[in-house]
Structures are given as C-alpha cells and as structure tokens.
Write a protein that holds these residues in place. Sequence first.
Motif, short mmCIF file in Angstrom:
data_model
loop_
_atom_site.label_atom_id
_atom_site.label_comp_id
_atom_site.label_asym_id
_atom_site.label_seq_id
_atom_site.Cartn_x
_atom_site.Cartn_y
_atom_site.Cartn_z
N LEU A 179 0.21 -1.01 0.20
CA LEU A 179 0.00 0.08 -0.14
C LEU A 179 0.77 1.29 -0.30
O LEU A 179 0.42 2.17 0.12
CB LEU A 179 -1.37 -0.33 0.80
CG LEU A 179 -2.06 -0.96 1.44
CD1 LEU A 179 -3.03 -0.67 2.12
CD2 LEU A 179 -2.88 -1.40 -0.26
N SER B 218 -5.97 -1.95 -4.72
CA SER B 218 -6.52 -1.82 -3.42
C SER B 218 -8.51 -0.84 -3.69
O SER B 218 -9.13 -1.88 -2.93
CB SER B 218 -5.46 -1.23 -2.36
OG SER B 218 -6.38 -1.39 -0.88
N GLU C 96 -1.57 -6.00 1.72
CA GLU C 96 -2.73 -6.23 1.01
C GLU C 96 -2.97 -7.77 0.78
O GLU C 96 -1.65 -7.66 -0.35
CB GLU C 96 -3.72 -5.89 1.17
CG GLU C 96 -4.30 -4.90 2.31
CD GLU C 96 -5.77 -3.94 1.15
OE1 GLU C 96 -6.42 -3.11 2.09
OE2 GLU C 96 -5.63 -3.48 0.67
N TRP D 249 -4.53 -10.65 -1.91
CA TRP D 249 -6.04 -11.08 -1.81
C TRP D 249 -5.54 -12.11 -3.28
O TRP D 249 -5.43 -12.60 -3.46
CB TRP D 249 -6.23 -9.46 -3.15
CG TRP D 249 -6.68 -8.53 -2.15
CD1 TRP D 249 -5.53 -7.59 -2.24
CD2 TRP D 249 -8.12 -7.30 -1.94
NE1 TRP D 249 -6.70 -6.89 -1.54
CE2 TRP D 249 -7.88 -6.09 -1.39
CE3 TRP D 249 -9.54 -8.27 -2.38
CZ2 TRP D 249 -8.68 -5.90 -0.64
CZ3 TRP D 249 -10.55 -7.51 -1.79
CH2 TRP D 249 -9.48 -6.24 -0.95
#
Lengths: 374, 856
Positions: free
Chosen positions: B488, B497, B529, B531
């Motif tokens: 990020l 994101s 993150e 995913w």
Amino acid sequence: MHEQIRLSAETRHSDELAALAAVDQAPRPDGWLLSPRMVATFILGSDEAYPLPPSHQKNGQKKIKILPKYIGERELVEVAVATLASDRALLLLGQPGTAKSWLSEHLSAAISGTSLLVVQGTAGTTEEAIKYGWNYAMLLAEGPSAKAMVPSPMLMGMREGKIVRLEELTRCPSEVQDALISLLSEKMMAVPELNEVIAAQRGFNVIATANTRDRGVNEMSSALKRRFNFVIVPVIDDLEREASIVESRTAELMDEFKVKAQLPPDMVRLLVTVFHELREGKTLDGSVKLRTPNSVLSTAECISTLFNSALQAHYFDAGKVTPEHILRGMVGAVTKEDQRDMACFGEYMESVAKNRSEAAWQKFYDAGRKAGVR
Amino acid sequence: MMARAAQRSLNRTVTVDELHRIHIFPVRHHSPAASAELAALIRKLRPRLILIEGPIDATHLIPLIASDESVPPLAVYSYLPDARAEHFPAQAMWPFCSYSPEYVAIKEGARTGARIAFCDLPSFCHFPGIRIGAVENQMASPEAQTEKEYFSEDEQLPATAANEMIPFGSAFANRLAEKAGFRSFEEFWEARWEMGSPGAFTPALLKYAHLLRLGEIEELAGEHHRVEQERTGLREAMMWRSTVEAIRQGYDPGEILVVLGAYHAVVLHPEIVDTPPSTSLLDRLIEADPASFQLAPVDPAVIPEEPKRKRRQAGDDDVVLTLIPYSYLRLSEQTGYGAGNRAPAFYRIVWEYMQQRLDNGDTDAIHPFSAAAREMLILLRRELDRHGQNTSLADAIEAYRLAQTLASIRDKPAPGIAEIEQAGIACMGRGADGVVRPVLQRLLVGDTIGRISSRLMVQSALQREFYTTVQETKLPLKDIPVNKDLALTNRTDQAASLLLHRLKVLDVPFARLKSSGDRAYNRLIAVRESWEVRWTPLVDTRLVELSAYGSSLARVGARFVLRWLEDARSIDAASELLLSAALAGLEDAYEPALRRCDALGADKASFIHLAQACHNLAALLQYRQVRTVPLGPVAALLMRLYRRAAAGLASAGRVDDQAAQQTGEAMKMLYNVLQQQSQLDPQPYIDALIQVRDDDAAERDDGVEPMHPFVGGLALSLLVLLGALDGAGVARHLNLALSPAAGAWPAALYLSGFLSLNKTYLVRSRPVVESLNDYLTRLEPDEFMRVLPILRRTLSVLSTGEKRYLLELLSELLGFMPAMQEHLPVSAELLAKASLVDAEIAELLAALTGDRKTGG
C-alpha cells in the motif's frame, strides 16, 4: 492317456483365435496374427458368436463366443494393445494378483500365437536370460558358431517377430535392466562372438510386468522407463465384478484339475465380501472401520482360496463347499505374511461377521469360533 | 407505426411450399463441426436473411457481437433491474464461443452482408420462474403463482437460458451412445459427429434429433415433461412466426437461412417431412390451413403477439440486455448443454484447424482432431515439465502415435479427448493419472476469457471503469484464482486496493481478502494486503446490475453504504461502515457516516458498542497517511464517543458472567485506544474505573444489580496500568475484594479479572502476592474445590517466567527460599516418593469432590 496340467493360452483358446482371425478384416500391424481391435475383443470377450473355421469345428459346433479373459476396464486393454503396436514396450504395473501375467499371457497369445517366450525376472536373472548363452560342449568343440549359441526367449522373439514376456521386471538386477535398454531402443542385438548383429523382425515387442509392492527393489532407471508405456492394472473394486471373476476363474481351475465340488453362490459372495472389506478397511456400507492385514488380498488370492476350499470339499468332504472350508482357506490366506494379521481377521469376525444374520455368515462365524479365530 | 400497405402485405398467406424452400440448418450449440458446415453453407448460399435461435430482443446486439473488437467467449446477458431481483435471479445468459454455430453464423453473415436477427422468445421469457400465458418455466413454485404472477421465489441461478431444453443429456441419448459402443454420449458425439467427414454432419444430426424427439415422446412422459413440451412448442412457434413474417416482409424463402438447435430444426426440416413425428408441431403445422399458421400448436390464445411483461409499472420494466465477457471455465461447467463444453480450449484448437481447412479448401490435410491432439499432447508435455515431471518430446511423439492407434482400435477417424488422456497417462504419466489428468484437464478447459471492446456502448460505465482500472493497476483477469499481494506504499497498488475494496463493498465477486482478521480495523492498519483474485462472468453480471445505481463505483458504493447506514442500529456497525467507506475511498459516505455514528452514539448506545466504535475511529486516525479521510471530524467524534463510553462503563459492569467477559474486552479496547491516541484525556476513564472499583467495594442494598467481580478486578488492574494506583493501594483494594466477607466465588472471579491484564507486573508485586496467598490459605477445602477451575484458568495463562516469579515470591513469603536455592539431589527414590505424594494428593482431591474428574 496323459494330459497336460495346464495348457497355454494359445492352445486353450485356439478355436477362438482361429475364429477371430477368419473374420478379421482390419489392417494388422506387421507380424501380428490379429488386428489390434480383434486382440482387444479376444481379451475382453464378445457376446457375438463368430463362425468357426472348418478345421476347428468339433461335435457339430459351428460358432463360438469369445469368453472374456480379463474383466475390467476396456480402455486399459485398448491402451495395452495399442502400445504393443507402437515403438514402445508395455509395462503392466499392479499389486500382486491383479492378473498382470494373465493379461500378458493372453495378449501375446493373441498377437503372436505364442505366450511361451517368457523371461522370469528374479534377483538371479542374468544377462544371458535376455541375450544368449552357449552350449559349452559345442563351444569347446567347435568354437563360437551359430549352432553353439543358445538363444534367450528374448532373442527368439526378436528373430521371429513375436511378443516376449518379461515377468517381474523390477526384480531383475540393474545390469539386466540396462541390457534391456539398448535392446528396446535399437531393436537389435550384437553378437560379437559371431561378428553378427541380429535385428528384430517386425512384430517383436516386450510385455513386462512389475509389482507395485516391489517398487524400489530394483528401481527402474529413467532411461528404461522411457522405453515403456505404463499401464496400471487396478485392483478390482467392484464387488459384483469381482464375484463373477472369482466364480468363473475358480470353475475353470476346477475343470482343469478335475475337481468336482459344488460352489454355492452365497459362499462365493461371502468370501469375496470378506476379501473386499478387509482390503478396503471398512464394511460395504461403510459403517464399520476395519484394520487392514498386511497380506495381499488380491482377486487372485481370493480365487486360490476358493479353489483350495473346493479341493478340500472334493477330497475330504461331501463335495460341497461349506463355510468351514472357506474359513480354513481364509486363515491360510490372511496369515501368510504376518501372524498379526490374524488379529485383524479375528476383529473382523467379531465386529462384522458376528452381526450378519444370514445363515452363511452365522455358520462362518461359528466355524471361526471353533477354529479359535478371535 | 406501420404503414397500412405494409400491414396488408404482412397478413398475406404463406404456403407450405414456401416454407419448404427455407434453408434450415440444425446445430448443436458449441459444436465445431456444425460451425464448419454452417460457414461453408453460408459462403455458398449467401442468404439475405439469417435467423438465429436467440432472444429476439437481443437482435440489436448482433453488430456488436460481430465486431472484431469483441472476442469470444462472450454472452448475451439479460437481466431485470428491479428491487425484487435481489431476492431471486431474474436473469438469463446465452454464451457463445468462437466455434458456436450461432456466433459463426453472425460472423459469416456479417461478412457476406446478410441481415441477421434472433428469432426465439424474448429474453425475459427465459428467466426462471416466468410464466408466458399458461406455460410456466420449470422453476416456478406453486406459491409464486398467487403472489407474483411472473416470478417464483426460487433462488436457483440460471446457468444459461438454453439449459432448460437438453435433449442431448437425456437417458435416452446415453442409451443410444452405449448401444453404439461408447462410454458416454459425449464420446459418441465427438466420434460420430464432430470427427465425421465434412458434409455428413447435417443429415446425421437431423436424423438423430428426429430419433431423439420420437424417443423422448415415448420415454419421457409425465407432468414436468408436458410443461417442457408446451414451452418448446411456444418457442418453436415464435421461431416460425419470425420466419413467416420475414417471408411476408418480402424475403424470398430461398434467401432465408434459419439456424436452430437440431431439436427444433427437425420439426420443419424438409427432409424429415416425409416421416413426421406423430405428435409433433410439424403435423399440425402441415395439416393446418397455412393462413392460420400463426396459431400456436398448444393454444392460440397463449401465443404472445409481442410478448410483454404485464402488470408492471412504467419505468422499471425494461429488461437490460447487454454483452458480457464469458469464460471457458464457465462454458465447461454447463454439463449437457453443448458439445465442446467439456474441453473448450481443445475444441477451439480443433475449430482453428477446421477453419484452415475451410479457408484453403484443403480436404487432404491432416484431420483437424489429429492436429489438435498433437498440439494438445505437446502442450501437455510442456506443462508437465513445468510441474517437474521428467518428460521429453519423444514422450509426446509416442503419446500421439498411441492416441492414433487407440482411435483406430475404436473405429474413430481421429483421436479425441479420451485417447489424448489415455495416451498422455500411458506415455507421460507412467501409467498414473494423478498428475497427468488434472494438468490435462486444465489445458483442455483453458483459462481464456472473452473481451468486449471498451469502445462499444453496450458496456456500462461501471464495466468500463472496472476494466480500465484493472488494466491500469495490472490486476490479473483470469478465470482461475490468482494470488495478488498489494503494497500500500505503492501508488498503483493503492489504486488496486481501492478498486478491490470498492468491489467488496458492492458485493462484486472478483476478489477475496486473505489477510488475517475479519474486522476492518485489521485491514486498515495493514501496509500489505493479500488478495485472491478471480474473474468470472458473474463480475460483469453484477456490474451490469449495479449500473442502475450510478455511473461510478465510488458513487454506487457510497449509495450502498448510505443505505446500510440507515439500517445500522448500533454505533459499532455504523463505525464499521465508516471504516469500510474509508478503505474503499467512498468520500460521499464520510459525512453521513460520521453523522450516523454521532447519532447512534448518543444516549442508548452500550459501552461495548461505544468502545468498539472508538477502536474503529482510532484506527482511522492512525491510518491517515494512506487514505484521505476528514480527520478533524473523526477526532472530534472520537472524543465525544470516548467520553460517552467512559460514562457508560459503570452500568456495563452490572451484568452476568458472559456479558462481563464482553465488557472486559471492551474495557481493554478502550484502554488501547487511550494508549494510541495521546490527545485523549485519560481522566474520564480513570474516574469511571474508580467508580467501578469503589462500587464493588461499597455495600449496596438498593436492588441495583451488583458490579460483576470480574469487571471490578479488571478495573483495578487497569487503574494500575493507567498509573492511578500505587502498590499499597492495589493491595488494599485487593484485600478488600478477596476478604472472606466477599465470598470465595466472587473473589475468584475478581482475581481472574485482575490477573487478565498486566500479569508480569502483578505477580512480581509483593503486596499482590501476599493478598493472593492470604486468600488461598483462608479457603475451606470445599470452597477451594469450587473455585479451583476458575483459579486454574486464571493462573494457567501465566508464562513460565511469570510462574517462576510467582513461585519465588511465594516461597519467600512462606520461608522456603533458602531451601529453594539449595541444589537438591534428585534420585530415583525421591522421584518415586514424589509420585507417591502426588497420587495421595490426587486421591484426597478426589475424595473431597466425590468425583475424580472435577478433582483433576
């Protein structure tokens, strides 16, 4: 009059083979007696009745049905046959007693008309068994000559363009396996003593069998693996199918050995069920978990157990196979490798056989009690 | 409005002879062989009009399907944007791949300049549960008929619209295949139809469909089937109506080509007319007065003139029809619908070779299936190599030869899927299918997804935004799960994101957050993150649905959040929504979310919810470096909520055991918030904690629920942490709480609350351990047995080091210390004695309780 104990596949089924050859229209690979499709039909059987050639007609029988020799997946047989028509050799892999040798025998009988070119793989198999040896008396007398040479089944198969069977390939020492590599890829065998190279004729190929339990005894090199197409012959997991195989094969055996005993169908079913459940480690309905014995509980083992029971019945009793006979055969089969397996069988008797209400199962259980199985 | 003259000509009679001059091409959906033959026919015939089995109202999409910018697989998607559609799926899909005859007809027709139209019932007639006149779609439930005329409550998702008519999957079809010596109908189909010589396809298929239709009529009686038959009749009537109308409009019947599923085509195909199925539509059509042709075979009254959904309010009754990308994987999952579905990627290769043959007119070339098998086996080898399987090109060559031999044994013109698989296993898998089969399966299916050109207006703004952002942020577009880690700190990943969080808020099934912890808080403070991303056609269907709510993901997301805010009944839910909005950058939702939090945090909010909300807001403030949130209002809100929470603490403590645990968690959470947010004044919380502490100590007799001892103990511990109490003070309060008057049980609970925080400090504090010791030694044996479980639980969380401190302090207090420090020789004898003593103690304990189990 003397009679052979056991006839080779090509002799036993000579009528079927002749009938198939007579109607076979499809192209045959060079050196083959039948087309691949007919070979598959010979192995898998056919409901269709084929006309017998006149020379094979006996007692007014003009047509013949092809009996199934191998009961199992059609694809497996087709892949095996197609492989033999290709450049690669065939390796049949499977647990002991899954009819690998049986399949190999019948394949070579149908393709080459002989199933007798066999090399038995053992720890003591030498290179001579797949190449050639010498008649030493002649060798000393005449020096190396074609006459003094003793060809191996492999060499005979190459010369005549026939299928050679190699049993238990993974039991062969690695130098024998290595010798096989060049033989399978070059399709030639050099005989330096005679300054000669013997080339394989078309139709030559090899069916090897190997036991999955022996994997690792003499692990095949990847070079050798690449010369083979692998076909895994599975353990039959369908109870009905297994029961029908066991019944028909035992009947054949009894016929061969002239054993006259009655095989009640519920006895066959009982035995096959016991084998099946012990092998799977659970009951058919999946409700009870069981310990699996170390002994191989193959279909072949099941057939031999049933045949032994029939022998007992024939020679010692009234000629009808009873739960007692089955039990005695069973004890022998289960405890062949390991005495601890007996405990598995005992558990099975107490937790499964005891609770089955059918008369056959109850008698089986009682016989077990009497024999001290627990 | 139509002119009168035209009207008159539209009413003219169409004769049976004319009908027989129409070219009817029977297809099986997704069949390369049918496509090849159809393409050849169109090139030869050059029809002026091509009618295709497909929803008539989707005809306007045909130029877009034909556009070179659209790449199959794609699907016509029809959907009803209606509030009720959220509760049941009012939608249907018509997927096409490059070798679907319908698609090929469109492409070839566009090339030869034909007019192309769909001719089946309008799309909404294919929604599950819908009724057209007396005929009901098979999914309808009985209740649906009274309440809702057109829809059932049935939640089952329609895979594709054509699914309801599956003649190829019937038991009858399977028996036919078995009789022909094949294991499955699919294998039968592949060998007999797809591999057949060019030109043989149509007659064989028609004959088969005819057989099938006869067979079905005999074999599949019953109510369900009757309904299906009637529906089929309606659909066929519609198709023929379209055809007849085309003739009336002036098309010469010989210039019309109708492309229909074989099952429908058989009914009017001239070759079948000689031996018509006894109960077919054909009979009635042929015997009827041609003038009355438009009368339906089932009941004239129910044939929709121009099918429309009735009884719906204006404005919301427009069916949305659009094109969406589709995937091979989805295609392969539709069992029974069409040939080629089992292995879309493989059949695409077959189709490419067929096209080559078609374009070059070269019929001597290698059989398309052989060529495709060869390609597939080489791909398989490459893929197996990548999986660490030791295979060589020689293996692939051998496998190809084996596949050819197998095909000839089986009397097939070329190897098909079964032969490829078996040859692959024998030659490359060393006989074992465990590795080869899954790898091959993936290759056969493929992970291709279609593409709809962004320039086409059919795409909704949301779809455009989705695809543009996905492209810009380099997110994968594949119909297989792909892991994607986002840093990020990186601008591109931030954008990715943001998109993924927006999609999550909007329930678009594109990505799943894998990082630990479900609360928004955990997601906020992460800088990475993780995913799992997977595109499916559902992404597009959902985006199309959402298009009704706005033209950008942010706006639609904000709308959704606003709606949920209205439904939110507690402050923690509202603050969670605020967090979600922050994660997804839904700026429009910030202000309302803050207001809603404020309102919900007013009077009736519980301490627990308030603490949770403070926790969420604190996270938001901490996270300011990455996301743009209005910090001032958030900080102000946090201040207010914090004060309210502190004020509500005392009443939150007067609860039962279970609620006390929750209150405890919230108390710790609020403490953490204080630690993080230095601008908050700890005094209100300290005051509240003191109130709790003293409340517990005070004798109360006014009917008010007493403070739960666990909460009291925790409050004491928190006061120590906040520096509001010194060692002596702690001991004093602890002594009070553990005094015999308090009772053994509440005292134990108090201890568990007290020791649930800051254990290391407490077990090293001499006054604390002293009062602990006093309490324990005072206990009567039966009291001890009763509180033992809770004490064990309390002390079992101590680490080894903490236990040692406790032990040292205790032994000092009890005067064992010198002995402890001596080195004790441990002999076997001593150990045996010790175990004897152990056993004795165990026996004593057992005797005390009368029950061995609780004694342990």
